[in-house]
Scaffold this active site. Structure first.
Site, short mmCIF file in Angstrom:
data_model
loop_
_atom_site.label_atom_id
_atom_site.label_comp_id
_atom_site.label_asym_id
_atom_site.label_seq_id
_atom_site.Cartn_x
_atom_site.Cartn_y
_atom_site.Cartn_z
CD1 TRP A 102 50.07 40.11 34.76
CD2 TRP A 102 48.16 40.41 33.63
NE1 TRP A 102 49.27 40.97 35.49
CE2 TRP A 102 48.10 41.16 34.83
CE3 TRP A 102 47.06 40.43 32.78
CZ2 TRP A 102 46.98 41.95 35.17
CZ3 TRP A 102 45.95 41.21 33.12
CH2 TRP A 102 45.92 41.94 34.29
CG ASP A 170 52.05 41.69 28.48
OD1 ASP A 170 52.38 42.88 28.65
OD2 ASP A 170 51.14 41.13 29.12
CE LYS A 194 51.36 46.91 34.59
NZ LYS A 194 50.47 46.86 35.73
C1 LIG Z 1 52.11 41.93 32.36
C2 LIG Z 1 50.75 42.54 32.23
N1 LIG Z 1 50.03 42.28 31.12
C3 LIG Z 1 48.81 42.81 30.93
C4 LIG Z 1 48.23 43.62 31.87
C5 LIG Z 1 46.86 44.18 31.62
O1 LIG Z 1 47.03 45.46 31.18
P1 LIG Z 1 45.81 46.42 30.86
O2 LIG Z 1 45.12 46.67 32.15
O3 LIG Z 1 46.52 47.63 30.29
O4 LIG Z 1 44.94 45.76 29.87
C6 LIG Z 1 48.95 43.93 33.04
C7 LIG Z 1 48.34 44.83 34.05
O5 LIG Z 1 48.72 44.94 35.16
C8 LIG Z 1 50.22 43.37 33.22
O6 LIG Z 1 50.94 43.62 34.31
#
Ligand SMILES: Cc1ncc(COP(=O)(O)O)c(C=O)c1O
Length: 358
Positions: A102, A170, A194
């Site tokens: 991520w 994040d 989550k």
């Molecule tokens: C740490 C992290 N950042 C970003 C995301 C992406 O999130 P989204 O699908 O809400 O864009 C996730 C999704 O699992 C994640 O675990």
């Protein structure tokens, strides 16, 4: 009805009592004669739901008054772009730490808007960098990192020191799992699916002085100021997700707030890691100090048995344990809504599988 223990990384399990309450309120919310889904977002009833959710979140996270809470859409992935669009400013430079999948996505997106300095890259190492190894740039507009890498199962054991440079995090997979000192951060963001509620809602907590600096040409929907000025009602917000998040916040208060849920989460994680470490058959690749409380990847000594493990687990009511394709093996996501009994059931199944097939 038979519910399973759902170890999905997201969308993930929600507290059963929250779902039951939403079900009870589905057709007629508190005598309104309609579902929350059918309400005007500007009507008295929904405004009340929205305000209560924000009040409860502020109480849970002890959010200081100089921070706005925004209830947006677009997922954490939109924040990968919205952060640089709003914060990079004329310096057009930001620091990032790369700890996994991520972080990498956030970095790739930021590079569209300016210069990115990667202070450390431990994305292949299943650990966070040593705190002493980080050298923040003097002219960076902010420092971004991912406190919990959902795929690698790596959680930062510290908050990086960046002086006056705002920290941007994040926290999609760790928000609300334990207390965090909001005042140490400039922007905190998370996709809801989550620990907050259903997919479709994105939570952003932003310090007041970081609002109103979007680059020229930024679309209104991508400017924090637009949403801060309108109470997240510039356009139609994700009303049902906002309502369900509010029910989750109330449920968290019943668990003793973030202090209470943290104790439960720590017990769950410790028990699962102890089961993995206590066996020669299972292994977790993460440096012990950086092991996530929320996402626990583990492998079997013999990968040929992965399919049998997953099939047996599903038969025992333990679902969605397949690891991310980039890591392989298994991953148990044990977010707030996973009861301790679910983790115990997994540990028992793992023991039984090792005895009979290992
Ligand atoms: C740490 C992290 N950042 C970003 C995301 C992406 O999130 P989204 O699908 O809400 O864009 C996730 C999704 O699992 C994640 O675990």
């Amino acid at each position: 009805m038979s519910r399973v223990y759902n170890f999905s990384a997201g969308p993930a399990a929600l507290p059963e009592s929250v779902l039951a309450r939403a079900q009870a309120e589905m057709l007629d919310w508190h005598g309104a004669g309609m579902s929350v889904m059918e309400m005007s977002h500007r009507g008295k009833e929904f405004m009340g739901i929205a305000e209560q959710a924000e009040t409860d979140l502020r109480e849970l996270m002890h959010i200081p008054d100089n921070y706005k809470v925004l209830f947006l859409q677009g997922g954490a992935s939109s924040q990968f772009a919205m952060v640089p669009m709003n914060l990079m400013g004329s310096a057009a430079k930001a620091d990032y730490i790369n700890t996994g999948s991520w972080s990498k996505k956030a970095i790739a997106e930021a590079k569209r808007y300016g210069k990115v300095s990667v202070l450390a890259d431990t994305s292949a190492d299943f650990r966070a960098p040593e705190q002493s190894s980080l050298q923040p740039s003097a002219d960076a507009a902010y420092l971004h990192y991912t406190p919990n890498e959902t795929i690698q199962g790596v959680e930062f054991p510290y908050i990086p020191e960046a002086g006056d440079t705002p920290l941007v995090v994040d926290v999609s997979s760790t928000i609300l799992s334990r207390p965090m000192d909001v005042s140490k951060f400039g922007i905190i963001y998370a996709g809801a699916q989550k620990n907050i509620g259903p997919a479709g809602l994105t939570l952003v907590i932003v310090r007041d002085d970081l609002i109103g600096h979007a680059a020229d040409g930024t679309p209104a929907m991508f400017d924090y100021k637009t949403h801060a000025d309108t109470g997240s009602m510039y356009n139609t917000p994700p009303t049902y997700g906002w309502y369900l998040a509010g029910l989750v916040f109330q449920w968290l208060k019943e668990q003793g707030g973030l202090e209470g849920i943290a104790e439960i989460n720590e017990r769950k994680a410790k028990a699962l890691y102890a089961a993995i470490d206590g066996s020669d058959f299972y292994a977790n690749p993460v440096e012990p100090a950086c092991r996530s409380w929320m996402n626990v990847p583990f492998t079997l000594a013999n990968a040929d048995l992965d399919a049998a493990f997953l099939e047996g687990a599903a038969g025992a009511g333990l679902k969605t344990l397949k690891g991310h394709r980039s890591v392989g093996g298994m991953r148990a996501s044990i977010y707030n809504a996973m009861p301790e009994a679910g983790v115990q059931a997994l540990i028992e199944f793992m023991g039984e599988f090792e005895r009979t097939r290992g």
